[in-house]
Design an enzyme around this catalytic site. Structure first.
Site, short mmCIF file in Angstrom:
data_model
loop_
_atom_site.label_atom_id
_atom_site.label_comp_id
_atom_site.label_asym_id
_atom_site.label_seq_id
_atom_site.Cartn_x
_atom_site.Cartn_y
_atom_site.Cartn_z
N ARG A 89 0.75 -1.38 -0.02
CA ARG A 89 -0.07 -0.07 -0.07
C ARG A 89 0.82 1.19 0.03
O ARG A 89 1.81 1.43 0.99
CB ARG A 89 -0.95 0.02 1.20
CG ARG A 89 -1.82 1.29 1.33
CD ARG A 89 -2.77 1.31 2.45
NE ARG A 89 -3.50 2.49 2.62
CZ ARG A 89 -3.30 3.36 3.63
NH1 ARG A 89 -2.34 3.23 4.62
NH2 ARG A 89 -3.94 4.37 3.80
N GLU A 93 -7.31 8.68 5.88
CA GLU A 93 -7.80 9.27 7.27
C GLU A 93 -8.14 10.88 7.19
O GLU A 93 -7.48 11.65 7.60
CB GLU A 93 -6.36 9.23 8.19
CG GLU A 93 -6.07 8.05 8.51
CD GLU A 93 -5.05 7.76 9.35
OE1 GLU A 93 -4.47 8.70 9.71
OE2 GLU A 93 -4.85 6.36 9.82
N GLU A 137 -3.52 0.19 7.99
CA GLU A 137 -2.26 0.40 8.78
C GLU A 137 -2.51 -0.21 10.35
O GLU A 137 -3.66 -0.12 10.81
CB GLU A 137 -2.17 1.72 8.90
CG GLU A 137 -1.65 2.80 7.51
CD GLU A 137 -1.54 4.07 7.98
OE1 GLU A 137 -1.44 4.57 9.07
OE2 GLU A 137 -1.73 4.85 6.82
N ASN A 169 -7.52 2.11 9.74
CA ASN A 169 -6.10 2.19 10.39
C ASN A 169 -6.26 2.02 11.93
O ASN A 169 -6.97 2.91 12.43
CB ASN A 169 -5.52 3.60 9.92
CG ASN A 169 -5.17 3.49 8.47
OD1 ASN A 169 -5.24 2.70 7.77
ND2 ASN A 169 -4.67 4.59 7.94
N HIS A 175 -2.76 11.06 0.48
CA HIS A 175 -2.35 10.71 1.91
C HIS A 175 -1.58 11.94 2.17
O HIS A 175 -0.76 12.31 2.58
CB HIS A 175 -1.10 9.60 1.77
CG HIS A 175 -1.17 8.99 3.28
ND1 HIS A 175 -1.03 7.66 3.34
CD2 HIS A 175 -0.54 9.53 4.46
CE1 HIS A 175 -0.99 7.35 4.78
NE2 HIS A 175 -0.61 8.54 5.13
N TYR A 204 -4.44 1.87 15.63
CA TYR A 204 -3.25 1.95 16.35
C TYR A 204 -3.35 1.79 17.91
O TYR A 204 -2.55 1.21 18.75
CB TYR A 204 -2.51 3.17 16.28
CG TYR A 204 -1.90 3.36 15.00
CD1 TYR A 204 -2.56 4.03 13.65
CD2 TYR A 204 -0.58 2.89 14.69
CE1 TYR A 204 -1.91 3.73 12.34
CE2 TYR A 204 0.06 3.15 13.30
CZ TYR A 204 -0.63 3.32 12.13
OH TYR A 204 -0.02 3.44 11.14
O1 LIG Z 1 1.54 7.74 13.05
C1 LIG Z 1 1.77 6.66 12.16
C2 LIG Z 1 1.09 6.76 10.86
C3 LIG Z 1 1.41 7.89 9.98
O2 LIG Z 1 2.80 7.70 9.71
C4 LIG Z 1 0.57 7.57 8.62
O3 LIG Z 1 0.83 8.53 7.70
C5 LIG Z 1 -0.99 7.77 9.06
O4 LIG Z 1 -1.70 7.60 8.09
C6 LIG Z 1 -1.32 7.25 10.33
N1 LIG Z 1 -2.39 7.36 11.04
C7 LIG Z 1 -2.51 6.95 12.19
C8 LIG Z 1 -3.45 6.99 13.12
N2 LIG Z 1 -4.07 8.16 13.18
C9 LIG Z 1 -3.47 9.31 13.80
C10 LIG Z 1 -4.10 9.67 14.97
C11 LIG Z 1 -3.82 10.80 15.74
C12 LIG Z 1 -2.80 11.68 15.15
C13 LIG Z 1 -2.22 11.03 14.13
C14 LIG Z 1 -2.55 9.94 13.27
C15 LIG Z 1 -0.89 6.54 12.30
N3 LIG Z 1 -0.41 6.92 11.33
#
Ligand SMILES: OC[C@@H]1[C@@H](O)[C@H](O)[C@@H](O)c2nc(CNc3ccccc3)cn21
Length: 449
Positions: free
Chosen positions: A79, A168, A353, A293, A123, A295
């Site tokens: 991706r 996102e 993700e 995504n 993105h 986390y």
């Molecule tokens: O932060 C890690 C990754 C980032 O590198 C990616 O480009 C992005 O798609 C991404 N989204 C998140 C989860 N969402 C989020 C929530 C709060 C602040 C920033 C990201 C994490 N990540």
């Protein structure tokens, strides 16, 4: 012989993910126009340590070797995102053939190595020329995006089986328009809902363009962070409901249900516009899949001083937190997927993700780099994924974030999410122990877990 506990369904798709501005470098090479992230990164004070995407992982030049890294893991899919301004330097109109050619060469390299390309059109790196015309605040952006999408579909859909319109939108509006920590760095409760609404109109217009020109699959990618109440008090339950609506429903509801959750007017008050009724008809398009995504989770309590949600996250005692301040909570992944299925139906889902930033020792011993915390995060979350599948979720695949250490936006290179370590001084890539585990998971379709 009994089936291994965590063996995934036959045909489950295993991949890894990156994004253009975070890995490519050469943001202005070969006729590319600047993006808002090129501008933002060169604005003093915006980026940790003054880091920029000028070089990043130099993937623009090293993509063939990077595809070999993917092949070494046994990845079935990759991706990546397309830098809109590389292809359309002014955002609309003139196409830059050298920009289009880079992505064509990347796609061919992937296919030659048995890796399915999964392309995200946006993105976060909006062409600066379009930001100068209002960007996501200009209703015309839906047409600008559809024009760009059509250029990409005509050029690559013969070889790209899976597309996503946006990555996102919540981060774009919350970070870029409400709090200002991300490009384009605005701070306005009036702009954020307008940008959010136009992002989803644009996603709908892009999907309509795909229905006219595409032959495969298109979807959209949302970040979902499940919210759990700090207590069962009415205040904390209401705060949790607001936080959930603001992050997890603000974009999925209009896209998948054709309506906004009522909490948004409660949250934004007079800053929540009355949108034209027909707008949601454009936004509400049938998708072939949704990318999620995941986390971490948030435990939420009421706070009357917190703007605009009147809700704040509550740090959890005796829990492991990543370098980005996110609690390791794998149950949240299972809960997210079962919630999504219950609310939106059994749409095909991908985890587009999932990963973790932990401090990696700089020393690379005998060509290996041990990363026990990241390896443990990966193992626990893949087991949680399997639990969701056993609960009936229509989960088709998983993309680890990220293939390699890269530019973590305004946090710079300090936060490392990669399966491969990158020495940014030498551009040397080194597999971490988590990469070795992931390769075994792919090879055994989860049986090693
Ligand atoms: O932060 C890690 C990754 C980032 O590198 C990616 O480009 C992005 O798609 C991404 N989204 C998140 C989860 N969402 C989020 C929530 C709060 C602040 C920033 C990201 C994490 N990540």
């Amino acid at each position: 012989m009994t089936r291994p506990r965590f063996r995934f369904p036959d045909g489950f798709h295993w991949g890894a993910a990156t994004s253009a501005y975070q890995i490519e470098g050469s943001p202005l090479a070969d006729g590319a126009g600047p993006s808002i992230w090129q501008r933002f990164a060169h604005t003093p004070g915006m980026m940790a340590n003054g880091d920029t995407g000028d070089i990043a992982c130099d993937h623009y030049h090293r993509y063939k070797a990077d595809v070999q890294l993917m092949r070494a893991l046994g990845l079935q899919g990759y991706r990546f995102s397309i830098n809109w301004a590389r292809v359309l330097p002014e955002g609309t109109g003139r196409v830059n053939p050298k920009g289009l050619d880079f992505y064509s060469r990347l796609v061919d390299e992937l296919l030659e190595n048995g890796i399915a390309p999964n392309a995200t059109l946006f993105h976060w790196d909006l062409p600066a020329a379009l930001d100068d015309r209002g960007g996501w605040l200009n209703r015309d952006v839906a047409h600008w995006f559809a024009e760009y999408a059509e250029v990409m579909f005509k050029a690559l859909d013969d070889r790209v089986p899976r597309w996503a319109t946006l990555n996102e939108p919540w981060v774009v509006t919350d970070g870029g328009y409400l709090h200002g920590a991300l490009a384009p760095g605005h701070r306005s409760k009036y702009e954020a809902p307008i940008a959010a609404h136009n992002l989803m109109r644009a996603s709908g217009a892009g999907i309509q363009a795909y229905r006219a020109h595409g032959k495969h699959e298109i979807g959209v990618v949302f970040n979902i962070e499940p919210k759990y109440p700090h207590s069962d008090s009415a205040e904390d339950l209401a705060a949790t409901r607001r936080a959930h609506a603001y992050m997890n429903q603000q974009f999925a509801d209009p896209a998948l249900l054709g309506s906004y959750p009522p909490e948004l007017k409660e949250i934004f008050g007079d800053a929540w516009p009355e949108f034209p009724a027909d707008d949601l008809k454009l936004t509400h398009q049938k998708v072939d899949f949704v990318g999620i995504n995941y986390y971490t989770r948030a435990v939420v309590k009421h706070d009357p001083n917190a703007y605009p949600l009147k809700a704040v996250p509550v740090p959890q005692p005796n829990k492991t937190y990543t370098e980005t301040g996110w609690e390791v909570f794998e149950q949240g992944l299972t809960d997210t997927l079962t919630w999504f299925k219950e609310r939106y139906g059994n749409i095909p889902l991908y985890i587009t993700e999932n990963g973790s930033a932990f401090y990696d020792p700089p020393v690379v011993e005998n060509g290996e780099l041990d990363d026990p915390l990241r390896t443990n995060y990966l193992r626990k979350h893949l087991k949680a994924l399997h639990d969701a599948i056993e609960a009936g979720v229509n989960l088709k695949g998983y993309y680890a974030w990220s293939l390699m250490d890269n530019l973590e936006w305004s946090l710079g290179f300090s936060k490392r999410f990669g399966l491969y370590h990158v020495d940014f001084a030498t551009q040397q890539r080194t597999p971490k122990a988590s990469a070795k585990l992931y390769a075994q998971v792919i090879e055994s379709n989860g049986s090693v877990l």
